[in-house]
Scaffold this motif. Structure first.
Motif, short mmCIF file in Angstrom:
data_model
loop_
_atom_site.label_atom_id
_atom_site.label_comp_id
_atom_site.label_asym_id
_atom_site.label_seq_id
_atom_site.Cartn_x
_atom_site.Cartn_y
_atom_site.Cartn_z
N ILE A 303 -3.51 -19.84 -28.35
CA ILE A 303 -4.32 -19.85 -27.13
C ILE A 303 -4.90 -18.46 -26.81
O ILE A 303 -6.06 -18.35 -26.38
CB ILE A 303 -3.51 -20.41 -25.91
N LEU A 304 -4.15 -17.41 -27.09
CA LEU A 304 -4.63 -16.06 -26.78
C LEU A 304 -5.76 -15.64 -27.72
O LEU A 304 -6.74 -15.03 -27.30
CB LEU A 304 -3.47 -15.05 -26.88
N ASP A 305 -5.61 -15.99 -28.99
CA ASP A 305 -6.64 -15.66 -29.98
C ASP A 305 -7.93 -16.41 -29.66
O ASP A 305 -9.03 -15.84 -29.72
CB ASP A 305 -6.12 -16.04 -31.37
N ARG A 306 -7.80 -17.67 -29.26
CA ARG A 306 -8.99 -18.45 -28.92
C ARG A 306 -9.66 -17.89 -27.66
O ARG A 306 -10.88 -17.80 -27.58
CB ARG A 306 -8.62 -19.93 -28.72
N GLY A 313 -14.64 -16.61 -22.02
CA GLY A 313 -13.26 -16.41 -21.59
C GLY A 313 -12.58 -17.73 -21.29
O GLY A 313 -11.89 -17.87 -20.28
N GLU A 314 -12.78 -18.70 -22.19
CA GLU A 314 -12.12 -19.99 -21.96
C GLU A 314 -10.63 -19.89 -22.34
O GLU A 314 -10.28 -19.47 -23.43
CB GLU A 314 -12.77 -21.11 -22.77
N TYR A 315 -9.79 -20.26 -21.38
CA TYR A 315 -8.34 -20.28 -21.59
C TYR A 315 -7.93 -21.74 -21.54
O TYR A 315 -7.92 -22.36 -20.48
CB TYR A 315 -7.67 -19.47 -20.48
N LYS A 366 -5.03 -23.50 -10.79
CA LYS A 366 -5.14 -24.88 -10.31
C LYS A 366 -5.90 -25.69 -11.37
O LYS A 366 -5.50 -26.78 -11.74
CB LYS A 366 -5.88 -24.91 -8.97
N ASP A 367 -7.01 -25.13 -11.85
CA ASP A 367 -7.79 -25.81 -12.89
C ASP A 367 -6.95 -26.02 -14.15
O ASP A 367 -7.02 -27.07 -14.78
CB ASP A 367 -9.03 -24.99 -13.26
N ALA A 376 -12.74 -17.84 -17.51
CA ALA A 376 -12.65 -16.59 -16.75
C ALA A 376 -14.00 -15.87 -16.72
O ALA A 376 -14.19 -14.95 -15.92
CB ALA A 376 -11.58 -15.69 -17.34
N GLY A 377 -14.91 -16.24 -17.58
CA GLY A 377 -16.25 -15.64 -17.59
C GLY A 377 -16.39 -14.54 -18.62
O GLY A 377 -15.41 -13.96 -19.09
#
Ligand code: PLP
Length: 513
Positions: A303-306, A313-315, A366-367, A376-377
């Protein structure tokens, strides 16, 4: 000039959010609003301080760093110094976290596994155990009519449980219960936990899976009556004291390189799961340690690498945890990443308004809870990329890397890494290939566990080499001996909260005798 000390606040915003002391942040662990505690500001050091610090021992350095975050009211300096020295006296190496310099020409390995359980979590948990004991004693001597005890309940799939037990064994006013899935952890991990005979420690071997154990622990924490009766506490990776304790080895290893090569450009490569280890590197950098890059090395749970490679900044969590050869890094989301996100949101999006940053984090998480992801942008991911880089490593590469390090190592030769460290070494090789020799970087790869703890992967990778022997080359005498020691454990025949609560009730009666 002495700076003022930070207070502590939550990464999220709510009516109950307030600035609290170091002591409260440590004893609470998690904020009421579900956020993590962060310091109200990050103390910085001057280049003269940096110069002075470069000559200090590990313990002296830990003291200078921690003093910047802990007030005299929380812990007086002489006490703090004594706690630090006691915490690291249990390590087998005089340097606590020794650096293997020039394992390969510009690659160095920072060994974090010389504590009692042979894994990096000891660096933090040896200290945290002493902090808990200190704060409980402080409260109890000030309030003799209201003696507080703490009951730690945790579930483990292997490493965290033993590090917690070794951090808390024999501590006054603290009881420890660790649940693990019977037959589903390695024999060395089980032996490490169950051969501890201290009265205040009890392992519970539960018929079921790790997830069953974790669910029971969550349920127990939600049981208000039980919680009130025993004053429950947790020792997971979100306690701020764990991050604080880990800052020391970043500075310490940095100085070992720069004392020899002044002005060296250093990249740290960190095998990462919950982002606790590498977050300490972020604090070191923010405090004023010059560092070229912090490289996040993940396994297939990436997840961190992606996030770092995404445009916006998609988590985004994936659906399932992958079971890999580096199990301590098998996570869906990285809990401590929330702390970095707060600082990035504060700087990039909130106009340096703490409450506003908290509100942004509220919405993101929340999302994440409802949709499994958030964005996150681009400004946030861009800011993150200035200090961080990332690599993701597959299981097959782990096996290949253990063999490659064994073949390539120069000083010492035939060096053997565990599968978590192999993730870091593979990421290091990737970085070296990208950067090229001309860049002149020095790479410090953090080694998070002793190879003896992960015999299967190490043997699979090395058994075809002539002359290799696990018993001779890997297994330390101290771990070999565990198999013959008496065990103290209690079986729980079903993964059932009622049975676990009964077991805890019974054992607390015994502990109080
Ligand atoms: C916990 C652990 C990690 C991951 O550290 P995080 O702080 O969760 O990123 C890596 N390797 C080993 C052996 C560990 O026990």
């Amino acid at each position: 000039m002495s700076q003022s000390k930070p207070t502590y606040r939550s990464t999220r915003s709510s009516d109950t959010n307030e600035n609290i002391s170091f002591e409260s942040a440590i004893m609470k662990g998690l904020a009421k609003d579900g956020g993590l505690f962060i310091p109200s500001f990050i103390p910085t050091i001057s280049s003269e301080d940096l110069q002075k610090w470069s000559k200090l021992s590990f313990q002296e350095l830990a003291f200078e760093i921690m003093k910047l975050y802990i007030s005299e009211e929380d812990i007086p300096s002489d006490k703090l110094s004594e706690i630090i020295s006691r915490s690291y006296s249990t390590f087998r190496s005089e340097k606590v976290t020794p650096l293997v310099k020039d394992l390969e020409s510009n690659i160095h390995v920072l060994e974090l596994f010389h504590g009692p359980t042979y894994a990096f979590k000891d660096v933090a948990l040896q200290f945290v155990g002493n902090l808990f004991e200190y704060f409980l004693n402080k409260h109890n001597s000030a309030n003799p009519s209201d003696v507080k005890k703490l009951t730690i309940v945790g579930a483990t799939s292997g490493d965290t449980g033993s590090a917690a037990i070794y951090g808390l064994r024999g501590k006054e006013n603290i009881r420890v219960f660790i649940l693990y899935p019977n037959g589903r952890i390695s024999s060395i991990q089980e032996e490490q936990m169950t051969t501890i005979q201290d009265k205040n420690v009890q392992t519970l071997s539960v018929t079921g899976t790790f997830d069953n154990c974790q669910d029971i622990v969550k349920e127990i924490f939600g049981d208000e009556e039980f919680n009130r009766k025993y004053n429950l506490g947790a020792v997971n990776s979100i306690n701020w004291a764990r991050i604080l304790a880990q800052i020391t080895y970043y500075f310490y290893s940095y100085f070992q390189i720069t004392n020899q090569t002044p002005g060296a450009k250093v990249k740290f490569v960190v095998p990462s799961g919950n982002f606790g280890d590498i977050l300490a590197g972020y604090f070191a950098a923010k405090m004023g340690m010059p560092v070229e890059k912090l490289v996040i090395a993940t396994n297939e749970n990436d997840i961190l690498d992606r996030f770092l490679k995404s445009e916006n900044g998609e988590y985004a969590r994936s659906n399932d945890v992958k079971a890999t050869l580096s199990p301590a890094m098998d996570i869906l989301i990285s809990s401590n990443f929330e702390r970095l996100l707060w600082f990035l949101a504060y700087e990039q999006l909130a106009g340096k308004d703490s409450d506003k940053a908290g509100e942004i984090l509220n919405n993101w998480f929340k999302d994440l809870k409802t949709t499994g992801k958030f964005e996150a942008g681009s400004s946030v991911v861009k800011a993150a990329s200035e200090l961080f880089d990332s690599e993701s490593v597959q299981d097959l590469e782990i096996l290949q890397t253990i063999a490659k390090v064994y073949q390539n190592s120069q000083n010492p030769t035939k060096y053997i890494v565990d599968p978590h460290t192999a993730v870091g070494m593979k990421a290091t090789y990737n970085q070296v290939a990208k950067d090229g020799k001309a860049a002149g970087f020095q790479y410090i790869c953090l080694s998070t566990a002793h190879p003896a703890k992960f015999a299967d992967a190490v043997n699979k990778s090395l058994e075809s080499f002539e002359g290799y022997s696990f018993d001779k080359d890997v297994l330390p005498e101290e771990l070999r001996k565990l198999a013959s020691l008496p065990k103290k454990l209690k079986f729980v025949s079903r993964a059932d909260i009622k049975l676990v609560k009964e077991a805890i009730d019974e054992e607390i009666v015994v502990m109080e005798q």
